[in-house]
Write a protein that holds these residues in place. Structure first.
Motif, mmCIF file in Angstrom:
data_model
loop_
_atom_site.group_PDB
_atom_site.id
_atom_site.type_symbol
_atom_site.label_atom_id
_atom_site.label_comp_id
_atom_site.label_asym_id
_atom_site.label_seq_id
_atom_site.Cartn_x
_atom_site.Cartn_y
_atom_site.Cartn_z
ATOM 1 N N ILE A 51 0.828 -1.224 0.000
ATOM 2 C CA ILE A 51 0.000 0.000 0.000
ATOM 3 C C ILE A 51 0.861 1.273 0.000
ATOM 4 O O ILE A 51 0.568 2.225 -0.731
ATOM 5 C CB ILE A 51 -0.959 0.008 1.214
ATOM 6 C CG1 ILE A 51 -1.945 -1.159 1.104
ATOM 7 C CG2 ILE A 51 -1.703 1.341 1.326
ATOM 8 C CD1 ILE A 51 -2.850 -1.356 2.306
ATOM 9 N N TYR A 52 1.930 1.289 0.831
ATOM 10 C CA TYR A 52 2.663 2.546 1.015
ATOM 11 C C TYR A 52 4.012 2.587 0.299
ATOM 12 O O TYR A 52 4.576 3.661 0.122
ATOM 13 C CB TYR A 52 2.915 2.804 2.513
ATOM 14 C CG TYR A 52 1.638 2.813 3.334
ATOM 15 C CD1 TYR A 52 0.799 3.925 3.301
ATOM 16 C CD2 TYR A 52 1.268 1.719 4.112
ATOM 17 C CE1 TYR A 52 -0.382 3.936 4.038
ATOM 18 C CE2 TYR A 52 0.092 1.722 4.851
ATOM 19 C CZ TYR A 52 -0.727 2.836 4.807
ATOM 20 O OH TYR A 52 -1.891 2.853 5.526
ATOM 21 N N GLY A 53 4.547 1.421 -0.078
ATOM 22 C CA GLY A 53 5.920 1.368 -0.597
ATOM 23 C C GLY A 53 6.088 2.052 -1.949
ATOM 24 O O GLY A 53 5.112 2.405 -2.614
ATOM 25 N N HIS A 54 7.359 2.250 -2.341
ATOM 26 C CA HIS A 54 7.654 2.818 -3.672
ATOM 27 C C HIS A 54 7.204 1.829 -4.741
ATOM 28 O O HIS A 54 7.333 0.620 -4.557
ATOM 29 C CB HIS A 54 9.161 3.056 -3.822
ATOM 30 C CG HIS A 54 9.623 4.207 -2.989
ATOM 31 N ND1 HIS A 54 9.481 5.521 -3.379
ATOM 32 C CD2 HIS A 54 10.235 4.245 -1.778
ATOM 33 C CE1 HIS A 54 9.973 6.318 -2.457
ATOM 34 N NE2 HIS A 54 10.441 5.568 -1.467
ATOM 35 N N VAL A 55 6.688 2.334 -5.842
ATOM 36 C CA VAL A 55 6.321 1.427 -6.945
ATOM 37 C C VAL A 55 7.036 1.875 -8.217
ATOM 38 O O VAL A 55 7.390 3.051 -8.361
ATOM 39 C CB VAL A 55 4.793 1.415 -7.222
ATOM 40 C CG1 VAL A 55 4.026 0.833 -6.069
ATOM 41 C CG2 VAL A 55 4.275 2.802 -7.569
ATOM 42 N N GLY A 56 7.229 0.941 -9.159
ATOM 43 C CA GLY A 56 7.860 1.276 -10.433
ATOM 44 C C GLY A 56 6.923 2.146 -11.271
ATOM 45 O O GLY A 56 5.724 2.242 -10.978
ATOM 46 N N ARG A 61 -0.577 3.495 -8.622
ATOM 47 C CA ARG A 61 -0.259 3.991 -7.282
ATOM 48 C C ARG A 61 -1.472 4.071 -6.372
ATOM 49 O O ARG A 61 -2.585 4.279 -6.842
ATOM 50 C CB ARG A 61 0.325 5.406 -7.382
ATOM 51 C CG ARG A 61 1.710 5.403 -7.948
ATOM 52 C CD ARG A 61 2.077 6.807 -8.354
ATOM 53 N NE ARG A 61 3.359 6.785 -9.006
ATOM 54 C CZ ARG A 61 4.483 7.198 -8.436
ATOM 55 N NH1 ARG A 61 4.467 7.671 -7.225
ATOM 56 N NH2 ARG A 61 5.606 7.134 -9.096
ATOM 57 N N PHE A 62 -1.218 3.955 -5.086
ATOM 58 C CA PHE A 62 -2.258 4.175 -4.082
ATOM 59 C C PHE A 62 -2.193 5.654 -3.704
ATOM 60 O O PHE A 62 -1.224 6.082 -3.090
ATOM 61 C CB PHE A 62 -1.967 3.340 -2.833
ATOM 62 C CG PHE A 62 -2.181 1.875 -3.008
ATOM 63 C CD1 PHE A 62 -1.250 1.098 -3.683
ATOM 64 C CD2 PHE A 62 -3.306 1.260 -2.492
ATOM 65 C CE1 PHE A 62 -1.439 -0.259 -3.837
ATOM 66 C CE2 PHE A 62 -3.511 -0.095 -2.631
ATOM 67 C CZ PHE A 62 -2.583 -0.864 -3.316
ATOM 68 N N SER A 399 5.849 5.597 8.748
ATOM 69 C CA SER A 399 5.321 5.127 7.475
ATOM 70 C C SER A 399 6.496 4.823 6.526
ATOM 71 O O SER A 399 7.659 4.847 6.940
ATOM 72 C CB SER A 399 4.348 6.148 6.875
ATOM 73 O OG SER A 399 3.638 5.568 5.804
ATOM 74 N N LEU A 400 6.211 4.534 5.295
ATOM 75 C CA LEU A 400 7.290 4.181 4.356
ATOM 76 C C LEU A 400 6.907 4.624 2.949
ATOM 77 O O LEU A 400 5.757 5.008 2.705
ATOM 78 C CB LEU A 400 7.586 2.674 4.409
ATOM 79 C CG LEU A 400 6.471 1.703 4.022
ATOM 80 C CD1 LEU A 400 7.092 0.358 3.650
ATOM 81 C CD2 LEU A 400 5.506 1.505 5.164
#
Ligand code: HEM
Length: 463
Positions: A51-56, A61-62, A399-400
Motif C-alpha cells: 500500500i505505502y511502498g515505492h512502486v515502479g 499507485r495508491f 510510514s514508508l
C-alpha cells in the motif's frame, strides 16, 4: 453494520478508543477487517509494502484518500504524485543533513531550557511535574523556532494556550472538511461530537489566526533580521516557491506533524521507562557511563555510542506509535498481500494492531528495548536469541515509501538528545498513582490525547 454505513468508524473515532477497538477487531477477525462499506483495514507486513511502498513507473499507485484535503494547500494534502514529488523536493532542503546540523543547536537550546525549568517547577525533586505537558512545550517551541524563527515561549512560561489546543485544532480541520464536502455529515457529526464540536471550532479559529499571524510576520521579515541559520521556509522563499496560502497550510502541518508526534513519543518512552525501572537503570548507566557532561551529549555522539538509547526509542515508537491509526489510501484496483482489492476501496494498515501483534513480536505488550539489540551468530550472521524470529518491519512509526515522514531525522535527534540529557541530569520517579493504566487512558483522535504523567526529578548534576 460497517458494511452498511461509515458511521461506525466515525463514531468509534469520536470515542477516542478507536485504536483499541481496531486491535480487538483484528484479533477477532484476522488480517483484513471491513470498517465501512468501502473501507478495509489490513494487518500484515506485506500490506505495508504493497500500500505505502515505492512502486515502479509502470505500476498503479495508491493515492492519499480525499480525507487529507484541506482548504490551504500543503505537502500532506496534495494527492497527485507528480505535484507531491515537486513539493517534497523543495521542502526536503529544510530536512537535509546540513540543515539538521543547524537545527540541532535549536534542539539543544530548548532541551537545556526545559531541563532547568523542570528543576525549578519540581523544586529540585520535591514536587512532581507533569511530563506530558512539559514535552509539548519543548517540541512546540522547537518547531516554532525552526518554522518561524521565533519560539512560542512555552518552555519559558511553562504553559501554552496553543499547545493545549493543537489536538482539537487538528481534529476540527478534518471534521470541518467532512461537513463541507458531505452534506450528511453536517447532521451526523454534530450529533456524535455534541458541544465539543463548537468548542473545537473556537479553538481551531484562534489557532489558525495565530498561525496566519506568524506566517505573515515571517514573510514580511527582511532577511537581515532573521537568525543566521535557515529556517524551514528560507529555501522555499529564496526560490520563490511559496505563496502565502501554501506557507499557511504547510506551517500548520509542520506545527502539528512535527511537535505533537515527537511529544507523544517522548512521553510514552518516559512512561515505559518509569514503569520498568530496570530499563531506566540500564539507560542511565549507558548515558552516564558514556558522557561526563551535558555538552558531550549530541545527536552524533548518541547515535554512535548509545545502542541501548536507540533501542529504547525504537521500542517506545513500537509500543506507542504516535500515528497509530491506518493512513487511508485509495486502492487503484490491485493485489494487496495476495488479495485482489477493487479500484476505489479505501485501504490502510492499522499501525497499532501491527505494533502489538504476537505473530511479529514476542511478549508484544511489554516494553523490552533488548528486542532491538539483535544478537547475531558469528559464523552464519543470522539472528539468534529470544527475539530472533521477530519481524521488525511490523513497526513503521514513520510510514514508508514516497509519503513517509520527512522529519524523521530531526525527530530521532530530538528524542535521543532529550532522553539522554534527561536521564543524565536527573533521577526520575513516577508519581502518577491516580491513573491505574496510563497507556489505556490515552485517547486517540488522529493524534493521541494523553493524560498527565506526574514525575519527580531529583537532580544528579547542577544545571
Ligand atoms: C516521532 C515523531 C514523528 C512521527 C512518529 C511521525 C510520523 C509521520 C507519519 C506516519 C507520516 C505519514 C503520514 C501520512 O501518510 O498520512 C509523517 C509525515 C510527515 N511528517 Fe512526520 N513524524 C514525526 C515527526 C516529524 C517532524 C519532527 C517533522 C518536521 C518538523 C515531521 C514532518 C512530516 C512531514 C512534512 C510529513 C509529510 C510528508 C509527505 O507527505 O511527503 N514529522 N510523519
Amino acid at each position: 453494520m460497517a458494511a452498511l454505513t461509515d458511521s461506525w468508524s466515525k463514531k468509534s473515532m469520536a470515542t477516542g478508543d478507536h485504536t483499541f477497538r481496531m486491535q480487538a477487531l483484528h484479533k477477532k477477525h484476522g488480517d483484513i477487517v471491513r470498517t465501512g462499506p468501502n473501507t478495509l483495514s489490513f494487518a500484515t507486513v506485506n500490506a505495508y509494502r504493497d500500500i505505502y511502498g515505492h512502486v515502479g513507473q509502470d505500476k498503479k499507485r495508491f493515492l492519499k484518500n480525499a480525507i487529507y484535503e484541506r482548504e490551504d494547500p500543503r505537502i500532506t494534502s496534495v494527492r497527485d504524485p507528480a505535484a507531491h514529488a515537486e513539493q517534497r523536493r523543495a521542502l526536503s532542503h529544510a530536512f537535509s543533513a546540513r540543515a539538521l546540523r543547524d537545527q540541532e543547536d535549536v534542539v539543544h537550546q530548548y532541551v537545556d531550557a526545559l531541563l532547568r525549568k523542570l528543576g525549578e517547577l519540581g523544586e529540585q525533586g520535591v514536587q512532581a511535574v507533569d511530563m506530558t505537558e512539559a514535552y509539548n512545550w519543548l517540541t512546540f517551541d522547537i518547531i516554532g523556532d525552526l518554522a518561524f524563527g521565533e519560539p512560542f515561549n512555552a518552555v519559558s512560561q511553562a504553559s501554552s494556550k496553543w499547545v493545549q489546543g493543537i489536538i482539537d485544532w487538528s481534529i476540527y480541520q478534518s471534521l470541518a472538511y467532512m461537513m463541507k464536502t458531505k452534506p450528511l455529515y453536517r447532521i451526523l457529526l454534530p450529533l456524535m461530537w455534541g458541544s465539543r464540536l463548537s468548542t473545537m471550532r473556537t479553538i481551531a479559529e484562534e489557532s489558525e489566526a495565530m498561525a496566519k499571524d506568524k506566517t505573515r510576520r515571517r514573510l514580511e521579515t527582511p532577511p537581515e533580521d532573521l537568525p543566521d541559520r535557515a529556517d524551514f521556509f528560507s529555501h522555499l522563499i529564496k526560490k520563490q516557491q511559496v505563496t502565502e496560502r501554501y506557507m499557511m497550510g504547510t506551517s500548520q502541518t509542520l506545527i502539528v506533524a512535527g511537535s505533537e508526534t515527537t511529544a507523544t513519543a517522548l512521553i510514552a518512552m518516559t512512561f515505559w521507562l518509569l514503569k520498568t525501572p530496570h530499563t531506566l537503570a540500564k539507560l542511565q548507566a549507558e548515558v552516564r557511563g558514556t558522557f561526563s557532561s551535558l555538552e558531550e551529549i549530541t545527536g552524533d555522539a548518541t547515535a554512535a555510542k548509545c545502542a541501548y538509547l536507540h533501542a529504547v526509542v525504537e521500542e517506545g515508537l513500537r509500543l506507542s506509535p504516535p500515528v497509530a491509526t491506518a493512513l487511508p489510501r485509495d486502492c487503484p484496483g490491485t493485489v494487496i498481500d495476495g488479495v485482489y482489492v477493487p479500484e476505489g476501496v479505501v485501504v490502510g494498515v492499522d499501525n497499532y494492531s501491527m505494533s502489538r501483534d504476537p505473530r511479529w513480536w514476542k511478549d508484544p505488550e511489554s516494553f523490552i528495548p533488548e528486542r532491538w539489540l539483535q544478537d547475531k551468530d558469528d559464523k552464519t550472521g543470522k539472528n539468534v536469541g529470544r527475539f530472533a524470529e521477530e519481524d521488525k518491519r511490523a513497526s513503521q512509526p514513520f510510514s514508508l515509501g514516497p509519503r513517509a515522514c520527512l522529519g524523521i531525522n530531526l525527530a530521532y535527534v530530538e528524542m535521543r538528545i532529550m532522553l539522554a540529557k534527561l536521564v543524565f541530569a536527573y533521577d526520575l520517579e513516577l508519581e502518577s498513582t491516580e491513573i491505574a493504566d496510563w497507556n489505556r487512558a490515552c485517547k486517540m483522535y488522529g493524534l493521541w490525547k494523553k493524560p498527565p504523567c506526574m514525575v519527580k526529578l531529583r537532580p544528579h548534576i547542577t544545571l
